[in-house]
Design a protein around this motif. Structure first.
Motif, PDB file in Angstrom:
ATOM      1  N   LEU A 156       0.819  -1.570  -0.016  1.00 24.95           N
ATOM      2  CA  LEU A 156      -0.011  -0.041   0.405  1.00 24.95           C
ATOM      3  C   LEU A 156       0.583   1.224   0.201  1.00 24.95           C
ATOM      4  O   LEU A 156       1.748   1.726   0.702  1.00 24.95           O
ATOM      5  N   GLN A 157       0.726   2.475  -0.605  1.00 25.06           N
ATOM      6  CA  GLN A 157       0.871   3.539  -0.456  1.00 25.06           C
ATOM      7  C   GLN A 157       0.520   4.078   0.785  1.00 25.06           C
ATOM      8  O   GLN A 157      -0.550   4.258   1.453  1.00 25.06           O
ATOM      9  N   PRO A 158       1.216   5.001   0.725  1.00 29.35           N
ATOM     10  CA  PRO A 158       0.584   6.542   1.615  1.00 29.35           C
ATOM     11  C   PRO A 158      -0.807   7.226   1.792  1.00 29.35           C
ATOM     12  O   PRO A 158      -1.606   7.603   2.033  1.00 29.35           O
ATOM     13  N   SER A 159      -0.552   6.917   0.408  1.00 27.28           N
ATOM     14  CA  SER A 159      -2.375   7.393   0.417  1.00 27.28           C
ATOM     15  C   SER A 159      -3.516   6.758   0.460  1.00 27.28           C
ATOM     16  O   SER A 159      -4.173   7.601   0.247  1.00 27.28           O
ATOM     17  N   ALA A 160      -2.888   5.481   1.133  1.00 32.92           N
ATOM     18  CA  ALA A 160      -4.287   4.517   0.921  1.00 32.92           C
ATOM     19  C   ALA A 160      -5.091   4.943   1.736  1.00 32.92           C
ATOM     20  O   ALA A 160      -6.078   4.124   2.494  1.00 32.92           O
ATOM     21  N   PHE A 161      -4.218   4.860   3.068  1.00 32.63           N
ATOM     22  CA  PHE A 161      -5.235   6.051   4.846  1.00 32.63           C
ATOM     23  C   PHE A 161      -6.028   7.496   4.041  1.00 32.63           C
ATOM     24  O   PHE A 161      -6.614   8.137   5.474  1.00 32.63           O
ATOM     25  N   ASN A 162      -5.491   8.313   3.276  1.00 33.68           N
ATOM     26  CA  ASN A 162      -5.570   9.403   2.822  1.00 33.68           C
ATOM     27  C   ASN A 162      -7.119   9.854   2.893  1.00 33.68           C
ATOM     28  O   ASN A 162      -8.057   9.045   2.095  1.00 33.68           O
ATOM     29  N   GLY A 163      -7.539  10.805   3.740  1.00 36.39           N
ATOM     30  CA  GLY A 163      -9.605  10.977   3.770  1.00 36.39           C
ATOM     31  C   GLY A 163     -10.072   9.335   5.559  1.00 36.39           C
ATOM     32  O   GLY A 163     -11.140   9.668   4.781  1.00 36.39           O
ATOM     33  N   LEU A 164     -10.103   8.692   4.938  1.00 33.44           N
ATOM     34  CA  LEU A 164      -9.816   7.863   6.191  1.00 33.44           C
ATOM     35  C   LEU A 164     -10.723   7.696   7.208  1.00 33.44           C
ATOM     36  O   LEU A 164      -9.966   8.965   7.284  1.00 33.44           O
ATOM     37  N   PRO A 165     -11.324   7.508   8.210  1.00 32.39           N
ATOM     38  CA  PRO A 165     -11.989   7.200   9.449  1.00 32.39           C
ATOM     39  C   PRO A 165     -10.918   6.840   9.680  1.00 32.39           C
ATOM     40  O   PRO A 165     -10.607   5.596   9.759  1.00 32.39           O
ATOM     41  N   LEU A 166     -10.423   7.020  11.344  1.00 36.28           N
ATOM     42  CA  LEU A 166      -9.489   6.810  11.982  1.00 36.28           C
ATOM     43  C   LEU A 166     -10.732   5.455  12.920  1.00 36.28           C
ATOM     44  O   LEU A 166     -11.424   6.386  13.440  1.00 36.28           O
ATOM     45  N   VAL A 167     -10.065   4.540  12.825  1.00 37.18           N
ATOM     46  CA  VAL A 167     -11.009   3.491  14.363  1.00 37.18           C
ATOM     47  C   VAL A 167     -10.721   2.779  15.196  1.00 37.18           C
ATOM     48  O   VAL A 167     -11.598   2.610  15.776  1.00 37.18           O
ATOM     49  N   TYR A 168      -9.926   2.613  15.236  1.00 37.32           N
ATOM     50  CA  TYR A 168      -8.771   1.597  16.238  1.00 37.32           C
ATOM     51  C   TYR A 168      -7.437   2.845  16.350  1.00 37.32           C
ATOM     52  O   TYR A 168      -6.292   2.944  15.412  1.00 37.32           O
ATOM     53  N   THR A 169      -6.621   2.145  17.496  1.00 34.41           N
ATOM     54  CA  THR A 169      -5.311   3.172  18.314  1.00 34.41           C
ATOM     55  C   THR A 169      -5.214   2.390  19.199  1.00 34.41           C
ATOM     56  O   THR A 169      -5.355   1.989  20.066  1.00 34.41           O
ATOM     57  N   TRP A 170      -3.491   1.812  18.959  1.00 39.14           N
ATOM     58  CA  TRP A 170      -3.083   0.769  19.790  1.00 39.14           C
ATOM     59  C   TRP A 170      -1.829   1.371  20.099  1.00 39.14           C
ATOM     60  O   TRP A 170      -0.985   1.659  19.433  1.00 39.14           O
ATOM     61  N   GLU A 171      -1.021   1.752  21.522  1.00 39.85           N
ATOM     62  CA  GLU A 171      -0.335   2.496  21.741  1.00 39.85           C
ATOM     63  C   GLU A 171       0.151   2.041  22.890  1.00 39.85           C
ATOM     64  O   GLU A 171       0.138   1.280  24.339  1.00 39.85           O
ATOM     65  N   ASN A 172       1.888   2.037  22.767  1.00 39.96           N
ATOM     66  CA  ASN A 172       2.744   0.575  23.759  1.00 39.96           C
ATOM     67  C   ASN A 172       2.727   1.582  25.025  1.00 39.96           C
ATOM     68  O   ASN A 172       3.111   2.831  24.108  1.00 39.96           O
ATOM     69  N   LEU A 173       2.714   1.410  26.118  1.00 40.30           N
ATOM     70  CA  LEU A 173       2.727   2.722  27.710  1.00 40.30           C
ATOM     71  C   LEU A 173       4.603   2.308  27.991  1.00 40.30           C
ATOM     72  O   LEU A 173       4.548   3.011  28.681  1.00 40.30           O
ATOM     73  N   GLN A 174       4.451   1.714  27.591  1.00 37.30           N
ATOM     74  CA  GLN A 174       6.400   0.852  28.287  1.00 37.30           C
ATOM     75  C   GLN A 174       7.544   1.807  27.334  1.00 37.30           C
ATOM     76  O   GLN A 174       8.626   1.128  28.518  1.00 37.30           O
ATOM     77  N   THR A 175       7.583   2.019  26.226  1.00 33.94           N
ATOM     78  CA  THR A 175       8.235   3.037  25.822  1.00 33.94           C
ATOM     79  C   THR A 175       8.245   4.396  26.518  1.00 33.94           C
ATOM     80  O   THR A 175       9.541   5.362  25.611  1.00 33.94           O
TER      81      THR A 175
END
Length: 176
Positions: A156-175
């Protein structure tokens, strides 16, 4: 005289038989004790093995990453996609293997943050992976999941997510 000799032989024979019976009784008793002892030892070895297996599996459970302590998860725009559908796709894409995602070794995910966008028209999820140590918002890798084919999407190219809605975020708290 023959009768007297016969009676002596009979007494000697009786004494010998009594001694043999006594010796056989003792030998039998010792065999039973030995078998019981072996069964006891064998039984205790088996239970200690299963006990250690239980200890190992319970320690593995306690070593599992915990939300809020090791990582955070945030859902958004759930009016566009059911949470169960999203979670099913994320599982198939191995994004619910938090132990792997948090692993910083060469064969681990080493991820700091993962953003998931939903392409409703193509029935696809697009992933942005930020590895530990990323320098800017442009420092990511891209992946995806196709709902119709139920397979991963590569290239996939970087433009693949342009304009798409964010539905999920996962973030590492250990770092952090």
């Amino acid at each position: 005289m023959k009768k007297v000799q016969f009676e002596r032989k009979l007494k000697n024979l009786t004494k010998q038989l009594t001694r043999k019976k006594f010796i056989l009784f003792i030998a039998g008793f010792l065999m039973i004790v030995l078998i019981c002892l072996l069964l006891f030892v064998f039984h205790n070895k088996q239970s200690s093995v299963s006990h250690s297996e239980i200890s190992q599996s319970s320690s593995q459970v306690t070593n599992q990453p915990k939300e809020g302590k090791d990582y955070t998860v945030q859902y958004s725009n759930l009016s566009l996609i059911k949470r169960t559908t999203l979670n099913s796709a994320l599982k198939k894409a191995s994004l619910f293997d938090f132990k792997y995602l948090l692993n910083t070794s060469d064969d681990g995910g080493n991820d700091a943050k993962i953003l998931v966008y939903y392409n409703q028209a193509n029935q696809q999820l697009v992933f942005k992976f930020y590895q530990n140590g990323y320098q800017s918002e442009n420092d990511y890798q891209i992946g995806g999941y196709d709902f119709q084919k139920q397979t991963a999407i590569h290239g996939l190219q970087p433009s693949a997510f342009n304009g798409l809605p964010l539905v999920y975020t996962w973030e590492n708290l250990q770092t952090k």
